[in-house]
Design a protein around this motif. Structure first.
Motif, PDB file in Angstrom:
ATOM      1  N   GLY A   1       0.818  -1.214   0.000  1.00  0.00           N
ATOM      2  CA  GLY A   1       0.000   0.000   0.000  1.00  0.00           C
ATOM      3  C   GLY A   1       0.847   1.256   0.000  1.00  0.00           C
ATOM      4  N   LEU A   2       1.883   1.270   0.821  1.00  0.00           N
ATOM      5  CA  LEU A   2       2.770   2.443   0.859  1.00  0.00           C
ATOM      6  C   LEU A   2       3.499   2.633  -0.462  1.00  0.00           C
ATOM      7  CD1 LEU A   2       4.246   2.032   4.449  1.00  0.00           C
ATOM      8  CD2 LEU A   2       2.489   3.650   3.692  1.00  0.00           C
ATOM      9  N   VAL A   3       3.952   1.551  -1.056  1.00  0.00           N
ATOM     10  CA  VAL A   3       4.640   1.654  -2.344  1.00  0.00           C
ATOM     11  C   VAL A   3       3.669   2.111  -3.438  1.00  0.00           C
ATOM     12  CG1 VAL A   3       5.812   0.309  -4.136  1.00  0.00           C
ATOM     13  CG2 VAL A   3       6.470   0.038  -1.760  1.00  0.00           C
ATOM     14  N   ALA A   4       2.435   1.635  -3.397  1.00  0.00           N
ATOM     15  CA  ALA A   4       1.437   2.055  -4.380  1.00  0.00           C
ATOM     16  C   ALA A   4       1.138   3.544  -4.254  1.00  0.00           C
ATOM     17  CB  ALA A   4       0.162   1.234  -4.225  1.00  0.00           C
ATOM     18  N   ILE A   5       1.015   4.027  -3.027  1.00  0.00           N
ATOM     19  CA  ILE A   5       0.778   5.466  -2.821  1.00  0.00           C
ATOM     20  C   ILE A   5       1.978   6.281  -3.301  1.00  0.00           C
ATOM     21  CG2 ILE A   5       0.517   7.245  -1.043  1.00  0.00           C
ATOM     22  CD1 ILE A   5      -1.225   5.192   0.488  1.00  0.00           C
ATOM     23  N   ALA A   6       3.189   5.818  -2.969  1.00  0.00           N
ATOM     24  CA  ALA A   6       4.394   6.514  -3.418  1.00  0.00           C
ATOM     25  C   ALA A   6       4.485   6.532  -4.940  1.00  0.00           C
ATOM     26  CB  ALA A   6       5.642   5.864  -2.828  1.00  0.00           C
ATOM     27  N   THR A   7       4.099   5.435  -5.580  1.00  0.00           N
ATOM     28  CA  THR A   7       4.122   5.379  -7.046  1.00  0.00           C
ATOM     29  C   THR A   7       3.107   6.349  -7.643  1.00  0.00           C
ATOM     30  OG1 THR A   7       4.818   3.081  -6.961  1.00  0.00           O
ATOM     31  CG2 THR A   7       3.903   3.855  -9.037  1.00  0.00           C
TER      32      THR A   7
ATOM     33  N   LEU B   1       8.762   2.251  -9.129  1.00  0.00           N
ATOM     34  CA  LEU B   1       8.443   1.110  -9.990  1.00  0.00           C
ATOM     35  C   LEU B   1       9.367  -0.072  -9.695  1.00  0.00           C
ATOM     36  CD1 LEU B   1       7.759   2.834 -13.429  1.00  0.00           C
ATOM     37  CD2 LEU B   1       6.099   1.945 -11.796  1.00  0.00           C
ATOM     38  N   VAL B   2      10.631   0.214  -9.444  1.00  0.00           N
ATOM     39  CA  VAL B   2      11.580  -0.839  -9.074  1.00  0.00           C
ATOM     40  C   VAL B   2      11.167  -1.465  -7.736  1.00  0.00           C
ATOM     41  CG1 VAL B   2      13.971  -1.272  -8.382  1.00  0.00           C
ATOM     42  CG2 VAL B   2      13.483   0.092 -10.415  1.00  0.00           C
ATOM     43  N   ALA B   3      10.724  -0.641  -6.796  1.00  0.00           N
ATOM     44  CA  ALA B   3      10.288  -1.159  -5.494  1.00  0.00           C
ATOM     45  C   ALA B   3       9.106  -2.106  -5.662  1.00  0.00           C
ATOM     46  CB  ALA B   3       9.928  -0.008  -4.564  1.00  0.00           C
ATOM     47  N   ILE B   4       8.190  -1.789  -6.547  1.00  0.00           N
ATOM     48  CA  ILE B   4       7.053  -2.677  -6.803  1.00  0.00           C
ATOM     49  C   ILE B   4       7.554  -4.017  -7.326  1.00  0.00           C
ATOM     50  CG2 ILE B   4       5.075  -3.080  -8.326  1.00  0.00           C
ATOM     51  CD1 ILE B   4       4.422  -0.124  -8.080  1.00  0.00           C
ATOM     52  N   ALA B   5       8.463  -3.989  -8.286  1.00  0.00           N
ATOM     53  CA  ALA B   5       8.992  -5.234  -8.845  1.00  0.00           C
ATOM     54  C   ALA B   5       9.701  -6.067  -7.777  1.00  0.00           C
ATOM     55  CB  ALA B   5       9.948  -4.925  -9.992  1.00  0.00           C
ATOM     56  N   VAL B   6      10.470  -5.420  -6.917  1.00  0.00           N
ATOM     57  CA  VAL B   6      11.184  -6.135  -5.852  1.00  0.00           C
ATOM     58  C   VAL B   6      10.198  -6.773  -4.881  1.00  0.00           C
ATOM     59  CG1 VAL B   6      12.653  -5.795  -3.828  1.00  0.00           C
ATOM     60  CG2 VAL B   6      13.305  -4.810  -6.012  1.00  0.00           C
TER      61      VAL B   6
END
Length: 118
Positions: free
Chosen positions: A39-45, A76-81
């Motif tokens: 959720g945090l990564v999605a908001i940051a993206t 985007l890289v964080a999502i992939a990781v």
């Protein structure tokens, strides 16, 4: 194969969550933590995409373009990781479960050939 509508059903989802929380407490705690990070990564993206698109549309000075672009690409890289880490951890959990408990309910038994029946 599980019916795709199973996961859309509120009662089925509640049953699954109750099962995971009661029977697999460590996995449930880990899964809740991963969902929070997703959720945090999605908001940051989303925020970084809006900022990056804003710099391309000349709403912000061009000085910030490279900063916002880096922020967007890194999210985007964080999502992939996280997708990779999640898939690997779930696979490990299933393997460990199969080792400890034997046959998995998700696997179909192998069909016997006609030679084996004779």
């Amino acid at each position: 194969m599980i019916d795709p509508y199973f996961y859309r059903n509120h009662i089925a989802r509640r049953y699954y969550l109750d099962h995971v929380n009661l029977k697999h407490e460590e996995f449930a705690a880990w899964d809740h933590k991963i969902q929070l990070i997703y959720g945090l990564v999605a908001i940051a993206t989303a925020v970084s995409a809006l900022l990056f698109v804003g710099t391309l549309g000349r709403r912000f000075p061009s000085v910030y373009t490279s900063i916002f672009e880096t922020f967007f690409v890194s999210s985007l890289v964080a999502i992939a990781v996280f997708v990779f880490v999640d898939a690997r951890a779930r696979r490990r959990f299933r393997e460990l479960w199969n080792q400890q408990h034997g046959f998995s309910a998700n696997r179909q038994p192998e069909a016997q050939s006609s030679r084996d029946l004779m």
